[in-house]
Every structure is written in C-alpha cells, then in structure tokens.
Design a protein around this motif. Structure first.
Motif, PDB file in Angstrom:
ATOM      1  N   ASN A  79      -2.893  11.120  15.972  1.00  0.00           N
ATOM      2  CA  ASN A  79      -1.629  10.644  16.531  1.00  0.00           C
ATOM      3  C   ASN A  79      -1.746  10.152  17.968  1.00  0.00           C
ATOM      4  N   HIS A  80      -2.702  10.690  18.708  1.00  0.00           N
ATOM      5  CA  HIS A  80      -2.780  10.359  20.130  1.00  0.00           C
ATOM      6  C   HIS A  80      -3.972   9.493  20.496  1.00  0.00           C
ATOM      7  N   LEU A  81      -5.043   9.569  19.745  1.00  0.00           N
ATOM      8  CA  LEU A  81      -6.269   8.880  20.165  1.00  0.00           C
ATOM      9  C   LEU A  81      -6.661   7.734  19.249  1.00  0.00           C
ATOM     10  N   LEU A  82      -5.936   7.556  18.150  1.00  0.00           N
ATOM     11  CA  LEU A  82      -6.349   6.547  17.176  1.00  0.00           C
ATOM     12  C   LEU A  82      -5.197   5.663  16.735  1.00  0.00           C
ATOM     13  N   GLY A  83      -5.555   4.428  16.426  1.00  0.00           N
ATOM     14  CA  GLY A  83      -4.647   3.542  15.708  1.00  0.00           C
ATOM     15  C   GLY A  83      -5.441   2.949  14.566  1.00  0.00           C
ATOM     16  N   ILE A  84      -4.758   2.602  13.477  1.00  0.00           N
ATOM     17  CA  ILE A  84      -5.473   1.992  12.359  1.00  0.00           C
ATOM     18  C   ILE A  84      -4.683   0.815  11.812  1.00  0.00           C
ATOM     19  N   VAL A  85      -5.425  -0.213  11.427  1.00  0.00           N
ATOM     20  CA  VAL A  85      -4.821  -1.368  10.758  1.00  0.00           C
ATOM     21  C   VAL A  85      -5.582  -1.555   9.456  1.00  0.00           C
ATOM     22  N   TYR A  86      -4.887  -1.353   8.363  1.00  0.00           N
ATOM     23  CA  TYR A  86      -5.504  -1.469   7.039  1.00  0.00           C
ATOM     24  C   TYR A  86      -5.458  -2.912   6.550  1.00  0.00           C
ATOM     25  N   GLN A  87      -6.338  -3.200   5.594  1.00  0.00           N
ATOM     26  CA  GLN A  87      -6.341  -4.530   4.970  1.00  0.00           C
ATOM     27  C   GLN A  87      -4.975  -4.831   4.364  1.00  0.00           C
ATOM     28  N   ASN A  88      -4.456  -3.863   3.639  1.00  0.00           N
ATOM     29  CA  ASN A  88      -3.157  -4.027   3.010  1.00  0.00           C
ATOM     30  C   ASN A  88      -2.075  -3.513   3.962  1.00  0.00           C
ATOM     31  N   PRO A  89      -1.233  -4.417   4.501  1.00  0.00           N
ATOM     32  CA  PRO A  89      -0.243  -3.989   5.497  1.00  0.00           C
ATOM     33  C   PRO A  89       0.618  -2.828   4.996  1.00  0.00           C
ATOM     34  N   LEU A  90       0.850  -2.796   3.696  1.00  0.00           N
ATOM     35  CA  LEU A  90       1.748  -1.770   3.170  1.00  0.00           C
ATOM     36  C   LEU A  90       1.108  -0.385   3.114  1.00  0.00           C
ATOM     37  N   MET A  91      -0.208  -0.312   3.417  1.00  0.00           N
ATOM     38  CA  MET A  91      -0.851   0.988   3.607  1.00  0.00           C
ATOM     39  C   MET A  91      -0.475   1.561   4.972  1.00  0.00           C
ATOM     40  N   GLY A  92      -0.189   0.668   5.915  1.00  0.00           N
ATOM     41  CA  GLY A  92       0.062   1.117   7.292  1.00  0.00           C
ATOM     42  C   GLY A  92       1.525   1.114   7.684  1.00  0.00           C
ATOM     43  N   ILE A  93       2.332   0.326   6.988  1.00  0.00           N
ATOM     44  CA  ILE A  93       3.756   0.300   7.335  1.00  0.00           C
ATOM     45  C   ILE A  93       4.604   0.533   6.089  1.00  0.00           C
ATOM     46  N   LYS A  94       5.824   0.962   6.332  1.00  0.00           N
ATOM     47  CA  LYS A  94       6.746   1.208   5.216  1.00  0.00           C
ATOM     48  C   LYS A  94       7.666  -0.012   5.082  1.00  0.00           C
ATOM     49  N   PRO A  95       7.660  -0.652   3.912  1.00  0.00           N
ATOM     50  CA  PRO A  95       8.416  -1.893   3.749  1.00  0.00           C
ATOM     51  C   PRO A  95       9.917  -1.707   3.877  1.00  0.00           C
ATOM     52  N   HIS A  96      10.390  -0.475   3.663  1.00  0.00           N
ATOM     53  CA  HIS A  96      11.837  -0.272   3.717  1.00  0.00           C
ATOM     54  C   HIS A  96      12.289   0.511   4.941  1.00  0.00           C
ATOM     55  N   PHE A  97      11.396   0.603   5.944  1.00  0.00           N
ATOM     56  CA  PHE A  97      11.786   0.936   7.318  1.00  0.00           C
ATOM     57  C   PHE A  97      11.864  -0.410   8.031  1.00  0.00           C
ATOM     58  N   THR A  98      12.734  -0.562   9.002  1.00  0.00           N
ATOM     59  CA  THR A  98      12.766  -1.816   9.770  1.00  0.00           C
ATOM     60  C   THR A  98      11.442  -1.965  10.531  1.00  0.00           C
ATOM     61  N   ALA A  99      11.182  -3.186  11.020  1.00  0.00           N
ATOM     62  CA  ALA A  99       9.970  -3.421  11.819  1.00  0.00           C
ATOM     63  C   ALA A  99       9.954  -2.466  13.008  1.00  0.00           C
ATOM     64  N   GLY A 100      11.094  -2.388  13.705  1.00  0.00           N
ATOM     65  CA  GLY A 100      11.196  -1.473  14.847  1.00  0.00           C
ATOM     66  C   GLY A 100      11.036  -0.019  14.424  1.00  0.00           C
ATOM     67  N   GLY A 101      11.588   0.308  13.269  1.00  0.00           N
ATOM     68  CA  GLY A 101      11.507   1.679  12.757  1.00  0.00           C
ATOM     69  C   GLY A 101      10.078   2.098  12.469  1.00  0.00           C
ATOM     70  N   ASN A 102       9.285   1.146  11.995  1.00  0.00           N
ATOM     71  CA  ASN A 102       7.874   1.446  11.736  1.00  0.00           C
ATOM     72  C   ASN A 102       7.134   1.796  13.021  1.00  0.00           C
ATOM     73  N   VAL A 103       7.418   1.036  14.067  1.00  0.00           N
ATOM     74  CA  VAL A 103       6.772   1.322  15.355  1.00  0.00           C
ATOM     75  C   VAL A 103       7.291   2.652  15.901  1.00  0.00           C
ATOM     76  N   ALA A 104       8.591   2.867  15.738  1.00  0.00           N
ATOM     77  CA  ALA A 104       9.212   4.113  16.219  1.00  0.00           C
ATOM     78  C   ALA A 104       8.570   5.331  15.564  1.00  0.00           C
ATOM     79  N   GLU A 105       8.235   5.192  14.286  1.00  0.00           N
ATOM     80  CA  GLU A 105       7.648   6.304  13.554  1.00  0.00           C
ATOM     81  C   GLU A 105       6.358   6.785  14.231  1.00  0.00           C
TER      82      GLU A 105
END
Ligand SMILES: Nc1ncnc2c1ncn2[C@@H]1O[C@H](COP(=O)(O)OP(=O)(O)O)[C@@H](O)[C@H]1O
Ligand SMILES: [Mg+2]
Ligand SMILES: [Zn+2]
Length: 281
Positions: free
Chosen positions: A113-139
C-alpha cells in the motif's frame, strides 16, 4: 563523476514453482534445458533464481517471450502470488535488509500500500469498472491512509490530470472508457500513494499503436517528473527500447542476459537475445 545510485529494490534468487516440486526442479529447467517444466515431477518453474537490483529513478526492462515468467515475477513482487523461495528487499522497509517475502501479511500489505504501485496489462485487473475514475484513485489513497475527503478529491483530480484523463470524466465509470483511457486511470491509481517503485506489466499491449505511443510517452514523463523507479515488463522489445535504461532478458524462468538496453540491442550476447533483437528490427 560517478554518482552512487541508491538501490530501492533488491531481488535475490526469486523462484516460483507451480506444482509439487522436487529437488531437481531448478537444475533441470531453464534456457539450457530448453523448458520450464521439470521432467521429473512436471512442476512448472515459472521463475528460476531471478536476481536484480532496481536503482532509484531508473526504468528497468524485463523482456522475453510469452511464458518466460515475466508476469509471475511481477505478481510475486506485488504479493499477488507467494514466491516459492528467494528474497526481496525494499530500501524503504526494515533498513533495506528485511526480506519482504518473509514478513507477516500485515507488513506485506503495508509494503504493497505504501511502497508499490502496479499497472496490469488488463486495466480491469487494476481498476473497478463500476467505481468512478476518481473513486478508483481514492480507493488507493485510502489504503495509503489518506482519509480527508477534500484532500482525496484534490489529489485524485491532480493525478487524473497528470495522466491526461479529462477532469470532466472524473465522476464517470471506467466501464465506458476506451482501453487507453482505462489504462490512464490505472496509472493514476498506481501513482496515488506516491510509491518509490512502480511495476508495469505489458501496459501498452492490446492498445492501438497511436494510443500506445502516447501512453509510453506519458510513462517516460512521469518517470522524469517524479523520479519513480519502474520495472517495465514487456514481450515487445520496441517498448523496452523506448523506456528502459537497463534490461534483463528472460527465458524459461531465468534471466539470460542483463545490461544496458543499448548494449543489449546493439550487441546481444546470447543466441536467444540475438533472435529477439533481429526479429524486431
Ligand atoms: N497460476 C498458474 N498456474 C500454473 N502455471 C502458471 C500459472 N501462472 C503462470 N503459469 C505458468 O508459468 C509460466 C510463466 O508464465 P507468465 O509469468 O505468465 O509468463 P509471461 O508473463 O512471461 O508470459 C508459464 O509456463 C505459465 O503457463
Ligand atoms: Mg505476462
Ligand atoms: Zn521437479
């Protein structure tokens, strides 16, 4: 004048086996054996003694054909999977000497949570499609212990702006976004906790060529602006050429060749790397 580079992440002898395993799995698989499947016990050796150091602010490329173990490596480093053996140390955790793989789940969650970020090939592995864009970052901000609502909103807006998601879309759902736009949201989310280390797995695979180029530019800009060290994984040497300062070539779970990207492209040492380079020229 040589500047001493800080090492932000050290990986030593990381192995990941899928299967029961036997004493010979590691020695009977790899580039020389020409397979990642143990002939004795049929265990898949996805990663086999992988070691490298990531320096602060650098982009380290990992390239190799499909099935060479790149994604498994990234998933182990993000604790999506448990490494079978090996060590992983973050300079920002436990004096840089504590093996992250051996920590409690609570400590690993802290690192993630504090030292890592990840970006997966499939965006839907990393973000929730039914949270808003801002909500995903907020999470991600919430997991990094940012709880003030207006601070979250401001930081989410700044991150989305940085990754070129129009602010008008901040309250829209990524389910309706293009692949490129979803990937930008995923990158914004990955950056939310301001991590010293960012893991990127085939981030532009599957995007249109023009969109790909823009996302690669964006990643390069972010690295230059924020000085985040990145591990960029791709089967595509073209992506590695654009982004990576140094590169590790993986085959059958092992690192076959490691060095400056330019050197690897101009003077590949192994036959496999030579083929890889020539096939992309
Ligand atoms: N969950 C799993 N169970 C069994 N085998 C797996 C699993 N995940 C990956 N593998 C195998 O591990 C090897 C490496 O896969 P992967 O890390 O996805 O490679 P890459 O990302 O380089 O394409 C492949 O042989 C793959 O089939
Ligand atoms: Mg992969
Ligand atoms: Zn075996």
């Amino acid at each position: 004048m040589a500047v001493e580079q800080e090492i932000v992440l050290t990986v030593r002898n990381l192995s990941k086996l899928y299967g029961p395993g036997c004493p010979d799995c590691l020695s009977l698989t790899g580039p020389e054996a020409g397979t990642n499947i143990c002939p004795r016990c049929h265990t898949i050796v996805a990663c086999n003694g992988v070691s490298f150091e990531l320096e602060s602010g650098e982009i380290l490329g990992i390239v190799g054909e499909s099935g060479s173990g790149k994604s498994t490596l990234v998933r182990c480093l993000y604790f999506d999977e448990d490494a079978t053996s090996g060590e992983c140390c973050f300079s920002a955790f436990g004096d840089g000497r504590a093996n992250a793989f051996a920590q409690t789940s609570q400590a690993r969650r802290y690192i993630r949570n504090h030292l890592l970020g990840i970006v997966y090939q499939n965006p839907l592995m990393g973000i929730k499609p039914h949270f808003t864009a801002g909500g995903n970052v907020a999470e991600k901000l919430l997991t990094a212990d940012v709880y003030n609502v207006s601070a979250i909103r401001q930081r989410a807006a700044a991150l989305l702006e940085r990754t070129e998601v129009p602010l008008a879309r901040m309250d829209d759902f990524p389910a309706h976004f293009s692949g490129g736009m979803q990937q930008r949201v995923q990158i914004a989310k990955a950056l939310a906790n301001n991590p010293p280390v960012l893991l990127l797995d085939e981030v532009t695979t599957g995007l249109d060529v023009s969109v790909q180029a823009r996302v690669l530019d964006l990643i390069k800009e972010i690295q230059q602006d924020l000085g985040i060290a990145m591990l960029v994984v791709s089967h595509d040497l073209g992506v590695i050429r654009i982004l990576a300062d140094r590169t590790a070539v993986m085959q059958h779970g092992q690192v076959l060749e490691f060095g400056l990207t330019d050197q690897i492209l101009e003077d590949p040492q192994h036959r496999y790397t030579q083929l890889l380079v020539h096939s992309t020229l």
